[in-house]
Design a protein around this motif. Structure first.
Motif, PDB file in Angstrom:
ATOM      1  N   SER A   1      -7.829   0.758  -1.581  1.00 20.22           N
ATOM      2  CA  SER A   1      -6.847   1.388  -2.465  1.00 20.22           C
ATOM      3  C   SER A   1      -6.664   2.857  -2.112  1.00 20.22           C
ATOM      4  CB  SER A   1      -7.284   1.246  -3.935  1.00 20.22           C
ATOM      5  OG  SER A   1      -7.391  -0.105  -4.316  1.00 20.22           O
ATOM      6  N   PRO A   2      -6.112   3.161  -0.942  1.00 26.29           N
ATOM      7  CA  PRO A   2      -5.899   4.563  -0.595  1.00 26.29           C
ATOM      8  C   PRO A   2      -4.869   5.206  -1.516  1.00 26.29           C
ATOM      9  CG  PRO A   2      -4.759   3.136   0.958  1.00 26.29           C
ATOM     10  CD  PRO A   2      -5.591   2.244   0.089  1.00 26.29           C
ATOM     11  N   ALA A   3      -5.197   6.371  -2.044  1.00 29.03           N
ATOM     12  CA  ALA A   3      -4.279   7.081  -2.926  1.00 29.03           C
ATOM     13  C   ALA A   3      -3.094   7.610  -2.136  1.00 29.03           C
ATOM     14  CB  ALA A   3      -5.013   8.229  -3.611  1.00 29.03           C
ATOM     15  N   THR A   4      -1.998   7.871  -2.854  1.00 27.12           N
ATOM     16  CA  THR A   4      -0.827   8.462  -2.223  1.00 27.12           C
ATOM     17  C   THR A   4      -1.197   9.724  -1.459  1.00 27.12           C
ATOM     18  OG1 THR A   4       0.478   7.659  -4.098  1.00 27.12           O
ATOM     19  CG2 THR A   4       1.519   9.283  -2.671  1.00 27.12           C
ATOM     20  N   ARG A   5      -2.103  10.514  -2.036  1.00 25.52           N
ATOM     21  CA  ARG A   5      -2.449  11.806  -1.437  1.00 25.52           C
ATOM     22  C   ARG A   5      -3.132  11.660  -0.087  1.00 25.52           C
ATOM     23  NH1 ARG A   5      -0.661  14.399  -5.620  1.00 25.52           N
ATOM     24  NH2 ARG A   5      -1.431  13.998  -7.715  1.00 25.52           N
ATOM     25  N   VAL A   6      -3.750  10.516   0.185  1.00 24.71           N
ATOM     26  CA  VAL A   6      -4.335  10.295   1.511  1.00 24.71           C
ATOM     27  C   VAL A   6      -3.243  10.374   2.574  1.00 24.71           C
ATOM     28  CG1 VAL A   6      -5.389   8.547   3.000  1.00 24.71           C
ATOM     29  CG2 VAL A   6      -6.308   8.948   0.703  1.00 24.71           C
TER      30      VAL A   6
ATOM     31  N   TYR B   1       0.811  -1.213   0.000  1.00 27.30           N
ATOM     32  CA  TYR B   1       0.000   0.000   0.000  1.00 27.30           C
ATOM     33  C   TYR B   1       0.846   1.264   0.000  1.00 27.30           C
ATOM     34  CZ  TYR B   1      -3.898  -3.092   0.951  1.00 27.30           C
ATOM     35  OH  TYR B   1      -4.841  -4.090   0.856  1.00 27.30           O
ATOM     36  N   ASN B   2       0.211   2.345  -0.465  1.00 30.81           N
ATOM     37  CA  ASN B   2       0.807   3.667  -0.338  1.00 30.81           C
ATOM     38  C   ASN B   2       1.126   3.958   1.114  1.00 30.81           C
ATOM     39  OD1 ASN B   2       0.887   5.004  -2.959  1.00 30.81           O
ATOM     40  ND2 ASN B   2      -1.338   4.736  -2.952  1.00 30.81           N
ATOM     41  N   ALA B   3       1.960   4.958   1.347  1.00 31.52           N
ATOM     42  CA  ALA B   3       2.361   5.257   2.716  1.00 31.52           C
ATOM     43  C   ALA B   3       2.884   6.689   2.789  1.00 31.52           C
ATOM     44  CB  ALA B   3       3.434   4.267   3.185  1.00 31.52           C
ATOM     45  N   LEU B   4       3.453   7.016   3.920  1.00 31.83           N
ATOM     46  CA  LEU B   4       3.988   8.345   4.188  1.00 31.83           C
ATOM     47  C   LEU B   4       5.505   8.302   4.275  1.00 31.83           C
ATOM     48  CD1 LEU B   4       3.778  11.349   5.197  1.00 31.83           C
ATOM     49  CD2 LEU B   4       3.697  10.386   7.514  1.00 31.83           C
ATOM     50  N   ASP B   5       6.153   9.252   3.622  1.00 33.85           N
ATOM     51  CA  ASP B   5       7.570   9.512   3.846  1.00 33.85           C
ATOM     52  C   ASP B   5       7.646  10.805   4.653  1.00 33.85           C
ATOM     53  OD1 ASP B   5      10.215  10.175   3.860  1.00 33.85           O
ATOM     54  OD2 ASP B   5      10.534   9.913   1.693  1.00 33.85           O
ATOM     55  N   PRO B   6       7.869  10.716   5.964  1.00 30.07           N
ATOM     56  CA  PRO B   6       7.833  11.923   6.798  1.00 30.07           C
ATOM     57  C   PRO B   6       8.959  12.902   6.513  1.00 30.07           C
ATOM     58  CG  PRO B   6       8.570  10.037   8.082  1.00 30.07           C
ATOM     59  CD  PRO B   6       8.121   9.504   6.759  1.00 30.07           C
TER      60      PRO B   6
END
Length: 368
Positions: A269-274, A167-172
């Motif tokens: 399918s959460p988008a990257t922008r989420v 899945y998409n995720a966060l790069d802090p």
């Protein structure tokens, strides 16, 4: 391991929503000792709209969109331990999936990485001779941008040996809270390119909400919207570069996510922008799709809307204090459970386990 990755673009997010996904995962893999070579075509003006310079953690090969250049970069697949063909390169997709997998050395791990699984599966259902469908029996696995069990089952039904959603995720380090920017100030902002399988949902969830809320201000960013008729309280921003995403997410009262038709239909399918919005501590309003609670908790970490009327109602009731509370809760959740560090660890383990299995299988065959 040396990874040859054939994708749309690592350097540019211009008409390329998968860019930050590639960057987040591949940087983590490089940090775990993998040698990354990313092959991207010079197409769709992406090289004229780069968001980043070639990074130190990957070698980027930009090739001309010609048959001669294609052959040269495909030949380099023979040097890799892992060969990845991503979906949606945009040019020579059919030639790439066949060419790079044929050129991969016998012990190499062969992967198709689908960043738009719902659309690819729809294509395969209507085309028995689809190149991906033909390639699946000879691939070691399929990795996908999302989709949950429905996508896993569908790929297995088409003959994939294994299918795993990443899945998409966060790069802090790239997406985080910043000071608000007056350029992006509004009550509700939406960022996304104008695409045929998204436009009707943008009309419902964003433009209808704007029409129902004439006292509120709205901002839309992304390519293709300049010719779209919109209510008077909607401003159009055009392409928003990755470096501006934090300010875009931090400046409005709330940020809207609208899934494409196929992704909303299949869910999970959460988008990257989420994750980018949550990473900036934005108050996120999203259209409803199955599986949202696996990523963010409705009413506490995200607001969920069934239609434009719901979006307008959320805005009418939203105060700055509640927006901050939701944004901070979302930030804490994605940092703890949905970081690219965790996704990179997951992919690293998959690559090492499957490569070890291939080596063991080859050794058994040699002994026999």
């Amino acid at each position: 391991m040396k990874i040859a990755f054939y994708g749309s673009s690592l350097l540019s997010s211009y008409w390329n929503g998968a860019a930050t996904y590639y960057r987040g995962i591949l940087r983590e893999l490089a940090g775990r000792g993998h040698d990354i070579v990313f092959y991207e075509p010079d197409a769709f003006d992406r090289q004229q709209h780069r968001d980043i310079d070639p990074p130190e953690w990957a070698r980027v090969v930009v090739y001309d969109a010609t048959p001669e250049a294609l052959l040269r970069v495909m030949d380099e697949a023979a040097d890799a331990d892992v060969v990845v063909k991503a979906s949606g390169v945009g040019v020579f997709d059919d030639e790439l999936i066949e060419g790079v997998m044929q050129r991969a050395k016998p012990h190499a791990l062969r992967i198709f990485w689908d960043v738009d699984a719902a659309a690819t599966l729809d294509e395969m259902r209507s085309a028995p001779a689809h190149p991906i469908r033909r390639a699946l029996p000879d691939l070691d696995m399929v990795l996908t941008y999302g989709g949950g069990q429905p996508v896993v089952d569908a790929y297995r039904g088409f003959g994939a040996r294994e299918c795993i959603p990443i899945y998409n995720a966060l790069d802090p380090t790239t997406h985080h809270p910043v000071e608000p920017d007056p350029r992006f100030a509004c009550d509700l902002a939406f960022l996304g390119n104008r695409l045929p399988d998204r436009e009707a949902r943008v009309e419902e969830f964003f433009l209808k909400a704007a029409a129902l809320s004439p006292e509120k201000s709205f901002l839309i960013g992304g390519n293709g919207w300049d010719s779209k008729a919109m209510p008077a309280n909607v401003r159009h921003r055009g392409h928003v570069y990755t470096a501006e995403h934090n300010a875009f997410n931090c400046s409005p009262l709330a940020v809207l996510n609208v899934a494409r038709d196929s992704m909303a239909h299949i869910g999970f399918s959460p988008a990257t922008r989420v994750f980018e919005a949550a990473g900036a501590a934005a108050c996120l309003i999203t259209d409803a799709w199955e599986g949202i609670e696996l990523f963010l908790k409705p009413d506490e970490e995200v607001l969920v809307a069934r239609d434009g009327q719901d979006v307008a109602a959320h805005l009418a009731a939203l105060t700055p204090g509640r927006a901050r509370s939701i944004g901070q809760a979302a930030l804490a959740r994605v940092r703890a459970e949905h970081s690219y560090a965790l996704r990179g660890e997951q992919v690293d383990q998959i690559l090492r386990d499957r490569s070890a299995s291939i080596t063991h299988r080859q050794q058994q065959m040699e002994r026999a």
